[in-house]
Write an enzyme that holds these catalytic residues in place. Structure first.
Site, short mmCIF file in Angstrom:
data_model
loop_
_atom_site.label_atom_id
_atom_site.label_comp_id
_atom_site.label_asym_id
_atom_site.label_seq_id
_atom_site.Cartn_x
_atom_site.Cartn_y
_atom_site.Cartn_z
N SER A 4 0.99 -1.12 -0.07
CA SER A 4 -0.28 -0.37 0.07
C SER A 4 0.95 1.42 0.10
O SER A 4 1.90 1.12 0.92
CB SER A 4 -1.05 0.09 1.09
OG SER A 4 -1.71 1.18 1.49
N TYR A 54 -2.12 -1.77 10.62
CA TYR A 54 -2.33 -1.85 9.36
C TYR A 54 -1.15 -1.59 8.82
O TYR A 54 -0.24 -2.01 7.19
CB TYR A 54 -3.26 -0.99 8.23
CG TYR A 54 -3.59 -1.04 6.91
CD1 TYR A 54 -3.48 -2.64 6.36
CD2 TYR A 54 -3.13 0.33 6.15
CE1 TYR A 54 -4.16 -2.38 5.19
CE2 TYR A 54 -3.80 0.33 5.19
CZ TYR A 54 -3.94 -1.43 4.38
OH TYR A 54 -3.80 -0.95 2.86
#
Length: 219
Positions: A140, A153
């Site tokens: 990401s 995360y």
């Protein structure tokens, strides 16, 4: 007919980027093994199978040791060498670190990090032995900076980014490629599942998962 062929394993394939990745692999001539935790993987597999490609669906929790081994067994049971592995399954959390239960953080790490390492270690050696293969991690853009309110995360995606770069170096002369896909906000169920749908990013315009998947495949 595409110049590509072989068997691809795609995790987190019931929706979002994973579902779109599986569709790209099928479009490009691959048979696929698709996996997700929820029962909706069956519907995704049915749609993918309508193309005429061989599709094997696996409902398994990749946050557990047993779930990863279930997927490995199913993939190896197809009886074809695995030419591509897309490690895409992952979850997120939104909130201050201390406002989420410990179990939520540990489950995120179990899926995003431990499960990814486990699956890769089980399927990668055969690619190296054959001198051919493609490994794709869905990281990401959050991997490039600290991620307040998504602390575990962001850290998990930074792990995948670092892990993929290290593997790419180690496997440079083996015939196996390693790629880290680093999408920004994408129109998936991620924000809903992470409790972030009411945030500014959650309500803003997002990328099309089909386009993100295509970029990842071609990379």
């Amino acid at each position: 007919m595409s110049e590509h062929s072989g068997l691809a394993v795609v995790t987190g394939a019931s929706s979002g980027i994973g579902r779109a990745l599986a569709a790209v692999f099928v479009e490009e001539g691959f048979d696929v093994v698709v996996c997700a935790e929820g029962a909706d993987i069956a519907a995704a597999g049915h749609e993918l199978g309508a193309t005429g490609r061989r599709v094997t669906t696996v409902q398994a929790d990749l946050a557990t040791f047993e779930g990863v081994e279930q997927l490995v067994s199913a993939a190896q049971g197809v009886g074809m060498p695995i030419d591509a592995l897309a490690v895409n399954a992952g979850v997120g959390t939104g909130d201050r670190f201390i406002d989420r239960q410990l179990e939520e953080h540990l489950r995120l790490i179990a899926l995003n990090v431990t499960g990814a390492v486990h699956l890769t270690r089980r399927l990668l050696p055969a690619m190296v032995d054959r001198g051919r293969g493609r490994l794709l991690f869905t990281s990401s853009i959050a991997a490039t900076m600290p991620a307040p309110y998504e602390s575990t995360y962001g850290a998990s995606k930074a792990f995948l980014q670092s892990f993929s770069q290290a593997l790419r170096h180690e496997l440079a002369d083996t015939g196996v490629t390693v790629t880290a896909l680093m999408p920004g906000p994408t129109e998936t169920r991620f924000f809903e599942r992470a409790g972030l749908e009411h945030t500014w990013v959650g309500q803003s315009k997002k990328d099309d998962p089909a386009e993100v998947a295509r970029q990842g495949f071609e990379a």
